[in-house]
Design a protein around this motif. Structure first.
Motif, PDB file in Angstrom:
ATOM      1  N   ASP A 117     -11.230  -2.702   2.964  1.00 36.31           N
ATOM      2  CA  ASP A 117     -10.157  -2.093   2.172  1.00 36.31           C
ATOM      3  C   ASP A 117      -8.838  -2.832   2.354  1.00 36.31           C
ATOM      4  O   ASP A 117      -8.104  -3.060   1.384  1.00 36.31           O
ATOM      5  CB  ASP A 117      -9.958  -0.623   2.560  1.00 36.31           C
TER       6      ASP A 117
ATOM      7  N   SER B 181      -0.423   4.205  -0.895  1.00 37.60           N
ATOM      8  CA  SER B 181      -1.403   5.280  -1.026  1.00 37.60           C
ATOM      9  C   SER B 181      -1.219   6.420  -0.035  1.00 37.60           C
ATOM     10  O   SER B 181      -1.797   7.481  -0.212  1.00 37.60           O
ATOM     11  CB  SER B 181      -2.815   4.715  -0.838  1.00 37.60           C
TER      12      SER B 181
ATOM     13  N   ASP C 252     -15.394  -0.806   7.112  1.00 37.96           N
ATOM     14  CA  ASP C 252     -14.981  -0.360   5.779  1.00 37.96           C
ATOM     15  C   ASP C 252     -13.467  -0.452   5.592  1.00 37.96           C
ATOM     16  O   ASP C 252     -12.989  -0.809   4.514  1.00 37.96           O
ATOM     17  CB  ASP C 252     -15.433   1.074   5.508  1.00 37.96           C
ATOM     18  N   ARG C 253     -12.722  -0.138   6.644  1.00 38.40           N
ATOM     19  CA  ARG C 253     -11.260  -0.209   6.538  1.00 38.40           C
ATOM     20  C   ARG C 253     -10.787  -1.661   6.475  1.00 38.40           C
ATOM     21  O   ARG C 253      -9.805  -1.972   5.812  1.00 38.40           O
ATOM     22  CB  ARG C 253     -10.589   0.526   7.706  1.00 38.40           C
TER      23      ARG C 253
ATOM     24  N   ASP D 162       0.849  -1.200   0.000  1.00 41.73           N
ATOM     25  CA  ASP D 162       0.000   0.000   0.000  1.00 41.73           C
ATOM     26  C   ASP D 162       0.877   1.240   0.000  1.00 41.73           C
ATOM     27  O   ASP D 162       1.493   1.575   0.999  1.00 41.73           O
ATOM     28  CB  ASP D 162      -0.916   0.002   1.222  1.00 41.73           C
TER      29      ASP D 162
ATOM     30  N   ARG E  41      -9.006  -6.292   0.520  1.00 42.64           N
ATOM     31  CA  ARG E  41      -8.962  -6.089  -0.928  1.00 42.64           C
ATOM     32  C   ARG E  41      -7.543  -5.711  -1.369  1.00 42.64           C
ATOM     33  O   ARG E  41      -7.006  -6.265  -2.334  1.00 42.64           O
ATOM     34  CB  ARG E  41      -9.965  -5.010  -1.318  1.00 42.64           C
ATOM     35  N   THR E  42      -6.931  -4.786  -0.649  1.00 44.07           N
ATOM     36  CA  THR E  42      -5.580  -4.337  -0.992  1.00 44.07           C
ATOM     37  C   THR E  42      -4.584  -5.488  -0.915  1.00 44.07           C
ATOM     38  O   THR E  42      -3.790  -5.694  -1.838  1.00 44.07           O
ATOM     39  CB  THR E  42      -5.147  -3.183  -0.059  1.00 44.07           C
TER      40      THR E  42
ATOM     41  N   TYR F  40      -4.821   0.685   8.851  1.00 43.77           N
ATOM     42  CA  TYR F  40      -6.176   0.129   8.769  1.00 43.77           C
ATOM     43  C   TYR F  40      -6.650  -0.239  10.164  1.00 43.77           C
ATOM     44  O   TYR F  40      -6.094  -1.147  10.793  1.00 43.77           O
ATOM     45  CB  TYR F  40      -6.197  -1.111   7.870  1.00 43.77           C
TER      46      TYR F  40
END
Length: 107
Positions: free
Chosen positions: A49, A34, A45-46, A32, A52-53, A39
């Motif tokens: 994420d 980004s 939601d995190r 990551d 998925r990442t 996280y």
């Protein structure tokens, strides 16, 4: 056809996925880049994420083993947006993931 040949990494055994399930996880830059690599796992939601990442960006099975948890992956699987070839590779190796997704779609 894929634009670049990034390998798809799948674990050999879901039992090897023993990542943290609470607290804050900071992914290394090879997973990551980004700038939001922290996280908080208590934030649904995190967590999505993070999974998925890691699934998309893993370069070796150790990435999967360090950051993913078997029970969490199984629970989240039906809701994770993943590239079709990645999803297919995981579901071919672990048909129970596909079954989980099918049951969720039927509910």
């Amino acid at each position: 056809m894929r634009r670049y040949a990034k390998p798809i990494v799948v674990t050999d055994d879901l039992a090897l996925l023993r990542g943290r399930i609470t607290g804050v996880v900071t992914l290394p830059s090879h997973l990551d880049w980004s700038g939001s690599a922290d996280y908080k796992l208590e934030a649904p939601d995190r967590t999505v994420d993070l999974y998925r990442t890691v699934l998309i960006e893993a370069t070796k099975p150790d990435d999967l083993h360090a950051f993913l948890d078997r029970a969490t992956l199984t629970r989240l699987w039906p809701t994770l947006w993943l590239p079709a070839d990645l999803r297919r590779a995981w579901e071919e190796r672990f048909p129970q993931l596909k079954d989980t997704a099918s049951r969720a779609a039927a509910a």
